[in-house]
Design a protein around this motif. Structure first.
Motif, PDB file in Angstrom:
ATOM      1  N   ASP A 137       0.838  -1.194   0.000  1.00  0.00           N
ATOM      2  CA  ASP A 137       0.000   0.000   0.000  1.00  0.00           C
ATOM      3  C   ASP A 137       0.875   1.246   0.000  1.00  0.00           C
ATOM      4  OD1 ASP A 137      -2.240  -1.594   0.179  1.00  0.00           O
ATOM      5  OD2 ASP A 137      -2.579  -1.247   2.318  1.00  0.00           O
TER       6      ASP A 137
ATOM      7  N   VAL B   3       1.606   4.540   2.019  1.00  0.00           N
ATOM      8  CA  VAL B   3       1.441   5.047   3.382  1.00  0.00           C
ATOM      9  C   VAL B   3       1.669   6.555   3.350  1.00  0.00           C
ATOM     10  CG1 VAL B   3       2.292   4.953   5.740  1.00  0.00           C
ATOM     11  CG2 VAL B   3       2.160   2.875   4.388  1.00  0.00           C
TER      12      VAL B   3
ATOM     13  N   LEU C 230       0.180  -1.214  10.739  1.00  0.00           N
ATOM     14  CA  LEU C 230       1.016  -0.032  10.910  1.00  0.00           C
ATOM     15  C   LEU C 230       1.233   0.242  12.398  1.00  0.00           C
ATOM     16  CD1 LEU C 230      -0.533   2.363   8.248  1.00  0.00           C
ATOM     17  CD2 LEU C 230       1.812   1.518   8.271  1.00  0.00           C
TER      18      LEU C 230
ATOM     19  N   ARG D 145      -2.047   7.076   7.344  1.00  0.00           N
ATOM     20  CA  ARG D 145      -3.053   6.378   6.545  1.00  0.00           C
ATOM     21  C   ARG D 145      -2.371   5.389   5.607  1.00  0.00           C
ATOM     22  NH1 ARG D 145      -5.533   8.627   9.791  1.00  0.00           N
ATOM     23  NH2 ARG D 145      -7.221  10.142   9.625  1.00  0.00           N
ATOM     24  N   SER D 146      -3.036   4.254   5.388  1.00  0.00           N
ATOM     25  CA  SER D 146      -2.582   3.263   4.423  1.00  0.00           C
ATOM     26  C   SER D 146      -3.633   3.155   3.320  1.00  0.00           C
ATOM     27  CB  SER D 146      -2.377   1.907   5.102  1.00  0.00           C
ATOM     28  OG  SER D 146      -1.892   0.962   4.196  1.00  0.00           O
TER      29      SER D 146
ATOM     30  N   PHE E 106       4.340   0.038   1.968  1.00  0.00           N
ATOM     31  CA  PHE E 106       4.312  -0.835   3.146  1.00  0.00           C
ATOM     32  C   PHE E 106       3.398  -2.015   2.840  1.00  0.00           C
ATOM     33  CE2 PHE E 106       3.396  -1.840   7.655  1.00  0.00           C
ATOM     34  CZ  PHE E 106       4.704  -1.812   8.141  1.00  0.00           C
TER      35      PHE E 106
END
Length: 304
Positions: free
Chosen positions: A164, A166, A244, A251-252, A238
């Motif tokens: 994703d 991040v 996280l 935020r992801s 990530f």
């Protein structure tokens, strides 16, 4: 002719390093002791194997002919010893790529693998783990494998893991439900460590036109998250299914069309005979089939 394997090993290390100091360091002996071992081997064989004059160490013609058979002799000695003394020794596995948490995958495999006795350690990067394997300090490595790779090593793909983006909660794209990688061209890619050790991020930036990069040392997940939160125009990558750290304001966001995949592989010496290596490979294959770890669709996914 009876050969002393300690002398043969001293020669092989000196021939590979072309530096007596580094070779002696691998054996935890002095340069003088290393030199004596090699001189004794040369006396036994009646030929000079290494030229020591000038700025460095060089193989003679005889040394070049002797090197590969010497490696095979050491491997045979290791196999003979392993048949007797390795029956109860755990499989030593070093991991690298720590920000992306390689231990999660190995822990999942080990939890299902019957009688898998693993001794896990940490390597800095692919070159350091490869060197530890070639010097027989460990039995296997787990991380992202990329060329160049020594001919004495083998590897197998274990997992293709989606990543994703991040970002900070203040990033202009933080509210998006998903992102295409190209939408991040105006953002700064945060590099947690030297770029030459993080070839996945380098390939991502090159492929998707991310022109601005920033970075610093890898000081762990909390520091990584704090850096992202502190810079609203930054992002990094990530694993999608990895939690996280509990840092407010991060935020992801899933990446789609295409989804970047981070490749994890197991790395080992081709001549390794440890009893547990085949068991580990079998457990990895079973877990991979169960969780569809190596699915790849070129129309949907991206691999560097």
């Amino acid at each position: 002719m009876d050969l002393d394997l300690a002398q043969v090993r001293a020669f092989v290390l000196a021939a590979e390093e072309l530096h007596f100091g580094r070779a002696a360091g691998h054996l935890s002996i002095s340069q003088q002791a290393l030199s004596k071992r090699i001189a004794a081997l040369e006396a036994r064989l009646g030929v000079r194997l290494l030229d020591r004059g000038g700025p460095g160490v060089r193989l003679t013609e005889a040394g070049a002919r002797f090197l590969d058979p010497a490696r095979r002799a050491l491997a045979a000695g290791e196999q003979a010893a392993a048949a007797v003394v390795e029956a109860g020794r755990p499989l030593k596995v070093d991991v690298w790529g720590h920000l992306y948490a390689p231990m999660r995958t190995l822990a999942q495999v080990a939890a299902r693998g019957e009688r898998l006795d693993l001794e896990l350690g940490h390597g800095r990067d692919l070159p350091s783990v490869s060197a530890a394997l070639l010097h027989r300090e460990i039995d296997a490595g787990f991380g992202r494998v990329h060329p160049p790779l020594d001919d004495g090593l083998a590897h197998r793909l274990v997992r293709l893991e989606p990543v994703d983006a991040v970002v900070s909660a203040d990033h202009p794209l933080a509210a998006e439900p998903y992102l295409r990688p190209g939408q991040l061209r105006d953002s700064v890619l945060w590099i947690p460590g030297p770029l030459d050790r993080l070839d996945f991020l380098r390939h991502f930036a090159d492929h998707f036109g991310i022109g601005r990069l920033a970075g610093g040392p890898n000081l762990g997940l909390d520091h990584f998250a704090a850096q992202i939160v502190a810079e609203p125009d930054c992002f990094s990558l990530f694993p999608a299914d990895s939690p996280l750290p509990g840092v407010p304001g991060i935020r992801s966001i899933p990446l789609l069309e295409p989804t970047p995949l981070y490749a994890w592989s197991l790395l080992w010496r081709r001549d390794d005979t440890h009893r547990l290596l085949d068991s580990l490979l079998a457990a990895i294959a079973d877990e991979g089939r169960r969780n569809r770890w190596v699915e790849y669709d070129p129309h949907r996914d991206w691999l560097p």
